[in-house]
Design a protein around this motif. Structure first.
Motif, PDB file in Angstrom:
ATOM      1  N   HIS A   7       0.852  -1.191   0.000  1.00 13.07           N
ATOM      2  CA  HIS A   7       0.000   0.000   0.000  1.00 13.07           C
ATOM      3  C   HIS A   7       0.888   1.242   0.000  1.00 13.07           C
ATOM      4  O   HIS A   7       1.755   1.402   0.861  1.00 13.07           O
ATOM      5  CB  HIS A   7      -0.896  -0.009   1.247  1.00 13.07           C
ATOM      6  N   HIS A   8       0.664   2.133  -0.960  1.00 15.42           N
ATOM      7  CA  HIS A   8       1.485   3.331  -1.127  1.00 15.42           C
ATOM      8  C   HIS A   8       0.719   4.559  -0.632  1.00 15.42           C
ATOM      9  O   HIS A   8      -0.365   4.862  -1.135  1.00 15.42           O
ATOM     10  CB  HIS A   8       1.866   3.520  -2.593  1.00 15.42           C
ATOM     11  N   HIS A   9       1.299   5.265   0.328  1.00 11.04           N
ATOM     12  CA  HIS A   9       0.669   6.462   0.890  1.00 11.04           C
ATOM     13  C   HIS A   9       1.424   7.733   0.502  1.00 11.04           C
ATOM     14  O   HIS A   9       1.138   8.803   1.055  1.00 11.04           O
ATOM     15  CB  HIS A   9       0.597   6.348   2.407  1.00 11.04           C
ATOM     16  N   SER A  10       2.373   7.619  -0.396  1.00 11.88           N
ATOM     17  CA  SER A  10       3.181   8.758  -0.814  1.00 11.88           C
ATOM     18  C   SER A  10       3.227   8.828  -2.336  1.00 11.88           C
ATOM     19  O   SER A  10       3.248   7.800  -3.016  1.00 11.88           O
ATOM     20  CB  SER A  10       4.610   8.630  -0.272  1.00 11.88           C
ATOM     21  N   HIS A  21       0.030  -3.897  -5.888  1.00 15.08           N
ATOM     22  CA  HIS A  21       0.227  -2.555  -5.348  1.00 15.08           C
ATOM     23  C   HIS A  21      -1.124  -1.869  -5.184  1.00 15.08           C
ATOM     24  O   HIS A  21      -1.991  -1.954  -6.060  1.00 15.08           O
ATOM     25  CB  HIS A  21       1.131  -1.736  -6.269  1.00 15.08           C
ATOM     26  N   ILE A  22      -1.282  -1.192  -4.041  1.00 13.30           N
ATOM     27  CA  ILE A  22      -2.506  -0.455  -3.747  1.00 13.30           C
ATOM     28  C   ILE A  22      -2.165   1.028  -3.758  1.00 13.30           C
ATOM     29  O   ILE A  22      -1.323   1.493  -2.994  1.00 13.30           O
ATOM     30  CB  ILE A  22      -3.077  -0.851  -2.371  1.00 13.30           C
ATOM     31  N   LEU A  23      -2.824   1.777  -4.643  1.00  8.22           N
ATOM     32  CA  LEU A  23      -2.629   3.215  -4.762  1.00  8.22           C
ATOM     33  C   LEU A  23      -3.916   3.925  -4.345  1.00  8.22           C
ATOM     34  O   LEU A  23      -4.969   3.291  -4.223  1.00  8.22           O
ATOM     35  CB  LEU A  23      -2.226   3.587  -6.183  1.00  8.22           C
ATOM     36  N   ARG A  38      -2.901   5.124  -9.425  1.00  7.43           N
ATOM     37  CA  ARG A  38      -2.714   3.717  -9.811  1.00  7.43           C
ATOM     38  C   ARG A  38      -2.121   3.597 -11.207  1.00  7.43           C
ATOM     39  O   ARG A  38      -1.139   2.878 -11.432  1.00  7.43           O
ATOM     40  CB  ARG A  38      -4.061   3.006  -9.754  1.00  7.43           C
ATOM     41  N   ASP A  39      -2.724   4.308 -12.155  1.00 11.53           N
ATOM     42  CA  ASP A  39      -2.296   4.177 -13.548  1.00 11.53           C
ATOM     43  C   ASP A  39      -0.892   4.742 -13.752  1.00 11.53           C
ATOM     44  O   ASP A  39      -0.095   4.176 -14.514  1.00 11.53           O
ATOM     45  CB  ASP A  39      -3.295   4.869 -14.467  1.00 11.53           C
ATOM     46  N   LEU A  71      -7.562   2.328  -4.016  1.00 13.68           N
ATOM     47  CA  LEU A  71      -8.349   2.308  -2.782  1.00 13.68           C
ATOM     48  C   LEU A  71      -8.184   3.652  -2.084  1.00 13.68           C
ATOM     49  O   LEU A  71      -7.112   3.976  -1.579  1.00 13.68           O
ATOM     50  CB  LEU A  71      -7.901   1.180  -1.839  1.00 13.68           C
ATOM     51  N   SER A  72      -9.248   4.423  -2.049  1.00  9.65           N
ATOM     52  CA  SER A  72      -9.206   5.755  -1.453  1.00  9.65           C
ATOM     53  C   SER A  72      -9.229   5.693   0.071  1.00  9.65           C
ATOM     54  O   SER A  72      -9.858   4.820   0.675  1.00  9.65           O
ATOM     55  CB  SER A  72     -10.403   6.578  -1.940  1.00  9.65           C
ATOM     56  N   ASN A  73      -8.560   6.674   0.692  1.00  9.39           N
ATOM     57  CA  ASN A  73      -8.631   6.828   2.142  1.00  9.39           C
ATOM     58  C   ASN A  73     -10.052   7.113   2.617  1.00  9.39           C
ATOM     59  O   ASN A  73     -10.341   6.986   3.813  1.00  9.39           O
ATOM     60  CB  ASN A  73      -7.721   7.976   2.594  1.00  9.39           C
ATOM     61  N   ALA A  74     -10.930   7.500   1.692  1.00 11.05           N
ATOM     62  CA  ALA A  74     -12.316   7.778   2.061  1.00 11.05           C
ATOM     63  C   ALA A  74     -13.023   6.557   2.613  1.00 11.05           C
ATOM     64  O   ALA A  74     -14.040   6.679   3.305  1.00 11.05           O
ATOM     65  CB  ALA A  74     -13.084   8.317   0.857  1.00 11.05           C
ATOM     66  N   LEU A  75     -12.511   5.362   2.347  1.00  6.45           N
ATOM     67  CA  LEU A  75     -13.125   4.156   2.903  1.00  6.45           C
ATOM     68  C   LEU A  75     -13.207   4.238   4.416  1.00  6.45           C
ATOM     69  O   LEU A  75     -14.210   3.850   5.019  1.00  6.45           O
ATOM     70  CB  LEU A  75     -12.309   2.922   2.502  1.00  6.45           C
TER      71      LEU A  75
END
Length: 372
Positions: free
Chosen positions: A106-109, A134-136, A142-143, A165-169
């Motif tokens: 999971h990438h947060h940067s 990879h989760i963007l 992602r693309d 996958l958005s942080n909005a989840l």
């Protein structure tokens, strides 16, 4: 740090990443995501530590777990470390590949995209191979990542290993409970670990520019500050506008909720190269607070309105903020619109999560079923 849930008869999920303290976006997200993962299986947590010595010791513990504790049907979820920590992550990825373990990074940067292609990220992707997903944080992120590191332009398999996958989840509730706004002057605000990279000096500059033509305007700043020069700028703003500028220091829990209750417009003129999908953006909308930010990371994709974009130029941004203040006579309607936007962001993220967890868990569940 290692925490283990009961795994008898349940899918085992390993979470590898930083956790609070200290408090920063990736650690806060991992703490929240851990609770979400527990709904899908028995969770084992391996913290990555803070500081060089702690990170080295944590890497040794993680390598031991990969080589001797994890089973072929376990699911491994990892949080991509930043900068130098990424090099320590590479041997962990190599061990996961050696064991034949599928793993999700999971990438947060946005650093690996803005400055990419980075050698360390190329190494991580090469070591992980086809076992690595990879989760963007957005479809655009992602693309762009997949094109840089997974050969997505020439390989469908590479594109299929990148997921949005958005942080909005987790940070936009499904039914945002927007509090009523009390009668008060219009208030702009900023909350972060206060640095120049986050644009705190720009927020102060915008307030100073707007203050004469909006004599009732207020500013609230919150968060820890380590830069003595920046602290002096904040203190000077409070001294120059003693009834209008409020610095609250570090806030959490009820104090953080009070901050969002007291703010009408959140400003994030960030210059941070790592900036991706700020949690405060999600929290602002969920609290009914309008948000304006620069086009860093995923911010432009998540804005409620395109004209809420900040440019980084003082005169231009002052005009944009002033336009919002001039046309926000009905704050109640604006707050409802922000709450509706939070609900929309959450609904999109739920769809992304369903697709991700199907990819993440279905093969492991099929493998477990075949062993029964």
């Amino acid at each position: 740090m290692a925490r283990t849930g009961s795994s008898a008869g349940r899918q085992v999920i390993w979470l590898i990443g930083p956790f609070p303290p200290p408090l920063h976006g990736q650690a806060v997200y991992n703490a929240a995501f851990a609770a979400h993962l527990r709904a899908h299986g028995a969770l084992h947590v391996l913290g990555t530590g803070e500081g060089a010595a702690s990170k080295l010791a944590a890497t040794a513990r993680i390598l031991f777990a990969v080589l001797f504790r994890m089973r072929a049907r376990d699911v491994v979820y990892t949080s991509m470390p930043g900068q130098m920590g990424a090099w320590l992550f590479a041997p962990v990825v190599a061990a996961l590949r050696l064991r034949g373990l599928r793993h999700f990074v999971h990438h947060h940067s946005y650093r690996s995209i803005v400055l990419g292609p980075l050698r360390v990220m190329r190494l991580v992707a090469a070591l992980g191979g086809g076992l690595q997903h990879h989760i963007l944080l957005s479809p655009v992120m992602r693309d762009r990542f997949a094109a840089l590191y997974l050969g997505a332009g020439t390989s469908r398999e590479g594109a299929n290993r990148a997921h949005a996958l958005s942080n909005a989840l987790l940070f936009c509730p499904p039914a945002a409970q927007v509090p009523d706004r009390p009668a008060r002057p219009a208030t702009i605000g900023h909350l972060s670990v206060l640095t120049r990279e986050k644009g705190v000096d720009a927020v102060i500059g915008l307030f100073r520019r707007l203050a004469p033509e909006h004599p009732d305007l207020r500013l609230i700043l919150a968060g820890p500050v380590a830069d003595d020069g920046l602290r002096a700028e904040i203190e000077q703003a409070v001294a120059d506008f003693p009834e209008r500028v409020d610095y609250r220091g570090a806030v959490s829990g009820d104090a953080k909720r009070e901050f969002f209750r007291d703010v009408d417009l959140f400003l994030l003129p960030t210059r941070l190269v790592d900036e991706a999908e700020p949690l405060v953006m999600m929290e602002s909308y969920a609290a009914g607070v309008e948000f304006m930010g620069t086009a860093r990371g995923c911010i432009a994709e998540r804005l409620r309105h395109p004209d809420r974009l900040l440019t980084g130029a003082l005169d231009d941004d002052a005009a944009r903020v002033g336009a919002v203040l001039a046309h926000a006579a009905d704050w109640a309607a604006l707050r409802r619109a922000c709450g509706d936007h939070a609900e929309h962001l959450h609904a999109v993220a739920v769809g992304e999560a369903e697709a991700l967890f199907d990819t993440m868990l279905a093969p492991a569940r099929r493998a477990a079923a075949s062993l029964r």
